[in-house]
Scaffold this active site. Structure first.
Site, PDB file in Angstrom:
ATOM      1  N   ASP A 197      12.699  10.530  -2.529  1.00 58.59           N
ATOM      2  CA  ASP A 197      12.605   9.224  -1.891  1.00 58.59           C
ATOM      3  C   ASP A 197      13.998   8.886  -1.371  1.00 58.59           C
ATOM      4  O   ASP A 197      14.718   8.092  -1.960  1.00 58.59           O
ATOM      5  CB  ASP A 197      12.131   8.193  -2.945  1.00 58.59           C
ATOM      6  CG  ASP A 197      11.624   6.915  -2.309  1.00 58.59           C
ATOM      7  OD1 ASP A 197      11.695   6.795  -1.078  1.00 58.59           O
ATOM      8  OD2 ASP A 197      11.171   6.021  -3.058  1.00 58.59           O
ATOM      9  N   THR A 233       0.608  -4.081  -6.878  1.00 57.91           N
ATOM     10  CA  THR A 233       0.258  -5.499  -6.890  1.00 57.91           C
ATOM     11  C   THR A 233      -1.127  -5.715  -6.274  1.00 57.91           C
ATOM     12  O   THR A 233      -1.910  -6.535  -6.757  1.00 57.91           O
ATOM     13  CB  THR A 233       1.320  -6.313  -6.129  1.00 57.91           C
ATOM     14  OG1 THR A 233       2.581  -6.115  -6.776  1.00 57.91           O
ATOM     15  CG2 THR A 233       0.994  -7.789  -6.132  1.00 57.91           C
ATOM     16  N   SER A 246       1.289  -3.123  -1.738  1.00 56.54           N
ATOM     17  CA  SER A 246       0.655  -1.804  -1.681  1.00 56.54           C
ATOM     18  C   SER A 246      -0.245  -1.597  -2.887  1.00 56.54           C
ATOM     19  O   SER A 246      -0.144  -2.291  -3.892  1.00 56.54           O
ATOM     20  CB  SER A 246       1.724  -0.722  -1.650  1.00 56.54           C
ATOM     21  OG  SER A 246       2.614  -0.911  -2.719  1.00 56.54           O
ATOM     22  N   ARG A 247      -1.129  -0.623  -2.745  1.00 52.63           N
ATOM     23  CA  ARG A 247      -1.859  -0.146  -3.905  1.00 52.63           C
ATOM     24  C   ARG A 247      -1.008   0.927  -4.559  1.00 52.63           C
ATOM     25  O   ARG A 247      -0.046   1.418  -3.973  1.00 52.63           O
ATOM     26  CB  ARG A 247      -3.193   0.457  -3.473  1.00 52.63           C
ATOM     27  CG  ARG A 247      -4.196  -0.584  -2.988  1.00 52.63           C
ATOM     28  CD  ARG A 247      -5.569   0.050  -2.843  1.00 52.63           C
ATOM     29  NE  ARG A 247      -6.552  -0.884  -2.326  1.00 52.63           N
ATOM     30  CZ  ARG A 247      -7.244  -1.733  -3.072  1.00 52.63           C
ATOM     31  NH1 ARG A 247      -7.047  -1.769  -4.384  1.00 52.63           N
ATOM     32  NH2 ARG A 247      -8.137  -2.538  -2.534  1.00 52.63           N
ATOM     33  N   ALA A 248      -1.368   1.302  -5.780  1.00 56.72           N
ATOM     34  CA  ALA A 248      -0.621   2.340  -6.492  1.00 56.72           C
ATOM     35  C   ALA A 248      -0.679   3.652  -5.720  1.00 56.72           C
ATOM     36  O   ALA A 248      -1.725   4.019  -5.197  1.00 56.72           O
ATOM     37  CB  ALA A 248      -1.217   2.542  -7.872  1.00 56.72           C
ATOM     38  N   GLY A 296       8.684   1.695  -9.504  1.00 55.50           N
ATOM     39  CA  GLY A 296       9.012   2.677 -10.532  1.00 55.50           C
ATOM     40  C   GLY A 296       9.001   2.128 -11.953  1.00 55.50           C
ATOM     41  O   GLY A 296       9.264   2.856 -12.897  1.00 55.50           O
ATOM     42  N   LYS A 327      13.874   4.527 -10.558  1.00 62.81           N
ATOM     43  CA  LYS A 327      14.137   5.293  -9.339  1.00 62.81           C
ATOM     44  C   LYS A 327      15.627   5.459  -9.105  1.00 62.81           C
ATOM     45  O   LYS A 327      16.083   6.505  -8.657  1.00 62.81           O
ATOM     46  CB  LYS A 327      13.518   4.577  -8.127  1.00 62.81           C
ATOM     47  CG  LYS A 327      12.097   5.007  -7.849  1.00 62.81           C
ATOM     48  CD  LYS A 327      11.671   4.572  -6.465  1.00 62.81           C
ATOM     49  CE  LYS A 327      10.185   4.834  -6.288  1.00 62.81           C
ATOM     50  NZ  LYS A 327       9.652   4.172  -5.094  1.00 62.81           N
ATOM     51  N   SER A 372      11.680   2.213   5.499  1.00 61.79           N
ATOM     52  CA  SER A 372      10.255   1.986   5.234  1.00 61.79           C
ATOM     53  C   SER A 372      10.012   0.545   4.799  1.00 61.79           C
ATOM     54  O   SER A 372       9.110  -0.129   5.300  1.00 61.79           O
ATOM     55  CB  SER A 372       9.751   2.935   4.145  1.00 61.79           C
ATOM     56  OG  SER A 372       9.769   4.261   4.613  1.00 61.79           O
TER      57      SER A 372
END
Lengths: 492, 492
Positions: free
Chosen positions: A252, A199, A190-192, A164, A284, A260
């Site tokens: 979320d 990253t 992860s990708r965006a 975030g 967030k 997760s």
């Protein structure tokens, strides 16, 4: 009812079947009801879509996930999957047990739930929350359906940010420091999804990031670490489905977030994990109290799963680095490793790396490793192992040449650097798809500026995208400058 | 982004657009995001579906609801509709205001919400409930988007059951009595959704039920009443959408129920309404306390909308008539009007009709009107006005000839007649689609039976359907007979 199958493409990942309205009425099947399809001595469940035109009477239209079903089949009404009852119980605020979560996660993983059911699950978890016990069960269930990585090292270090914050690319720096100190740190990122760069997107600028498990093992045995895309190894596949329902609602739920994250860490074989929880307006987690509660829960669930989890509660109000967007963040990362770079990015990376070393009982100085240039050397080794050019330098990285700089409209004080608006702007400019698009932030909150001083620069790869971003920029005010008189009080 | 449109049929009522993954990435559009489509000087919003194969790069696939969009269009990312924010607030248990409900209902009515968003709305309403104020606002908003019927009579009577009971077809009898007594009662009813027969399905056996508003007015001016299908006049169109999400989850939140029912009554121009709330094990409302609370809320919201609402809390554990299914229920209705018929159906109809007459300040005896045969005469007039055969008698109505009777397997006492299982069985036999399919119930709870006595008969139109129903019948135990010794205590 006996029907002939016919393949239909409607761009779905759900096991939908199309029934002509006449046949559906005959079966008594409503939209989203399930049917049991008997074919070739095996049985598959389909979710009903009714149509007047797409398939004729007597035909069962099978969509992409069911294309293996061919020929003549027997179709009858089936009962709804068990998880729907458990989801309803959770809407009734009933505490669920371990086997309930196993059923729910397995149905989600196998794409057995319709969008309506999946959304009810996410809504229930969000509005009624998950107890600590429930979060533990959910984490275990989510780990259960994913692939597992296994490492020989007794200590496997990991780091995760709940995200975030723009320009928060500390991970490559931390991995370089930690692996230099001898730790094993096979980092999957992860990708965006909704941000301007994950990253994995930043590393993708410098080297490959998609590898098989065997390839990852080879990279890690060579360098002690890696910086790869986690989506390629399916550590917590149910997570992607859940995110599909969370995103449109912009929710979320904390219990789901913990499950997760930790299910992925556990599947990745991590033993020692630092969780970065940015907090503050626009992050967030807004309040420090909530951040601390979340941190405690992360640690408790971690302990339950035999992982050593520590949390870092950080400032998430304004961007950490100066650049936002894949190339701009890769440049900041290299600059820090080269000895310069934005001070907050350098500081945050060193502090988290120190925390991780201590957490893993490694007696080494993160500052010393970074300042000595050994972290840069290690980073180049990892880039080389991931098929990139190890000789790359920060100055080689050029942001998009279509650019415009927004300047201060008055003398005054920067009262706010709005992380969310800057990220939004970076996406409008094309990030992460256009890797060279993004924002360079020239000011930090509390800076004094004079009329005409640069506030931020938008970079894009094309004039059209720059135009689009400029239009949005005119409607927003991501960096707010107020005269000294108005700096502390907003009159309404 | 400039794209060429291409029509795609995927059997949807939602304004979905298909984007090739490459274009979607370029736009930064995730599944279920919205795009703004500029075409022919007008602007339409579409919900994104991503696909690798269905449409090529450069093409926007427009689904059925958007087939009016043709040629070259400009597409850009749009913001989510306002209602999504309000739905999230409701998930946060924030009290919503009038304008929030207007936005939500208008977005639902215009099919602007995705399944995920619609489900989150239903889930939020279900789990956090609606306050009385919220229910009032929701009812007004739902009335606002529907068609309105207008009548000259100062008193317009109506009656509604919240449903869930088999063989509960009291409405045609009540309408016949009330209109004989001089009341105006233009009754619109639903077809079965998850039950074996709605009132409209039962009337469909005897006459037409689908009419335009002008035709309904003509029927009512001739006979004081009608018994037509409400779906033909769109009194509360948002309701159908909401039901689409409620059904797969098997939830029916009280506030939403009140708003759905009363918005329809208000649109229908009703001034005096009786709401039948069946309660008990297996009914929609299980406890008497809950039934009373629901009744009070119905009355309060009714008063707010200037309607006189009274509620009847009835027994909903076992079927009211003997027949379940369109033809079988029509036969029971005619039998009662002819002077015989199942006693509970006769009694319930008379009691509700008496209540309605009194509620509308009409000085007449429902019993007298029914016993005199005048109600039957009136019913025949309505059938004639709706293009049916007024000479029809109960004995003309033949249930499906494929039939089987299930008998008591032992001597004992009927401890339970399970309404839900009987309805399930009637549907398996083909009802309501096969109008002559259904169940005839031979016993009531507390009856003493001997081994071999008939419990219930299954009727179907085909041997195949009968087979299917028999199989299910073997797995269920809709009429439970226990020996005297076991009648009061179930040992586990």
């Amino acid at each position: 009812m006996q029907l002939d199958t016919s393949r239909v493409d409607i761009g779905t990942s759900r096991p939908l079947v199309l029934l002509n309205t006449v046949d559906a009425d005959e079966l008594g099947a409503h939209p989203l009801d399930r049917v049991r399809i008997e074919h070739d001595q095996s049985v598959t469940t389909g979710i009903v879509k009714r149509t007047d035109q797409l398939v004729a009477q007597g035909v069962l239209g099978v969509t992409e996930p069911l294309h293996h079903i061919t020929g003549s089949v027997t179709v009858q009404l089936a009962s709804t999957p068990g998880s729907v009852r458990y989801i309803r119980q959770k809407l009734d605020d009933v505490e669920l047990e371990s086997h309930h979560f196993e059923t729910i996660v397995s149905d989600i993983h196998e794409h057995r739930l319709s969008d309506v059911e999946l959304s009810a699950y996410v809504s229930a978890i969000y509005t009624n929350g998950l107890s600590l016990e429930e979060t533990k069960h959910l984490t275990e269930a989510m780990t259960g359906v994913g692939q597992r990585l296994r490492w020989d090292a007794p200590v496997v270090a990991d780091k995760h940010s709940i995200g975030g914050v723009g320009g928060d690319c500390v991970t490559p720096i931390i991995v370089s420091i930690a692996t230099t100190a001898g730790l094993t740190m096979p980092k999957t990122s992860s990708r965006a999804v909704t941000s301007p760069a994950g990253t994995a997107d930043v590393m993708d600028v410098l080297c490959d990031v998609e590898f098989s498990i065997a390839e990852i093992e080879a990279i890690v045995s060579e360098t002690n670490g890696c910086l790869v895309w986690g989506g390629g190894v399916d550590l917590s596949p149910a997570d992607d489905e859940i995110i599909r329902a969370e995103n449109p609602l912009s929710i979320d739920p904390p219990g789901q977030l913990i499950a997760s994250v930790l299910s992925k860490k556990r599947s990745a074989g991590s033993t020692h994990v630092i969780i970065d929880i940015p907090h503050g307006e626009g992050a967030k987690v807004e309040s420090l109290v909530t951040a601390r509660e979340l941190a405690d829960d992360f640690k408790r669930v971690g302990a339950y799963l035999d992982m050593n989890v520590s949390c870092a509660i950080t400032h998430g109000t304004d961007p950490v680095g100066r650049g936002i967007g894949p190339v701009l963040e890769a440049r900041d990362v290299l600059r820090v490793l080269e000895g310069g770079g934005p001070e907050p990015l350098r500081l945050k990376s060193v502090q988290l790396a120190s925390m991780l070393l201590k957490h893993c009982d490694v007696d080494a100085s993160a500052t010393e490793i970074l300042n000595s240039g050994r972290a840069l050397e290690k980073f180049r080794d990892i880039i080389a192992a991931q098929n990139g050019d190890p000789a790359i330098e920060s100055d080689d990285l050029e942001p998009g040449s279509a650019q415009t700089t927004v300047e201060a409209a008055r003398d005054g004080i920067v009262v706010r650097v709005d992380n969310r608006q800057l990220c939004d702007l970076a996406r409008r400019a094309g990030a992460p798809k256009d890797t060279r698009a993004g924002i360079v932030v020239h000011q930090r909150a509390t800076n004094s500026v004079q009329k005409g001083d640069p506030l931020y620069t938008i970079h894009a790869e094309t004039a059209t995208k720059l135009d689009e971003a400029e239009t949005v920029s005119g409607q927003l005010e991501p960096i707010r400058v107020r005269s000294k008189a108005d700096a502390l009080v907003e009159q309404r």
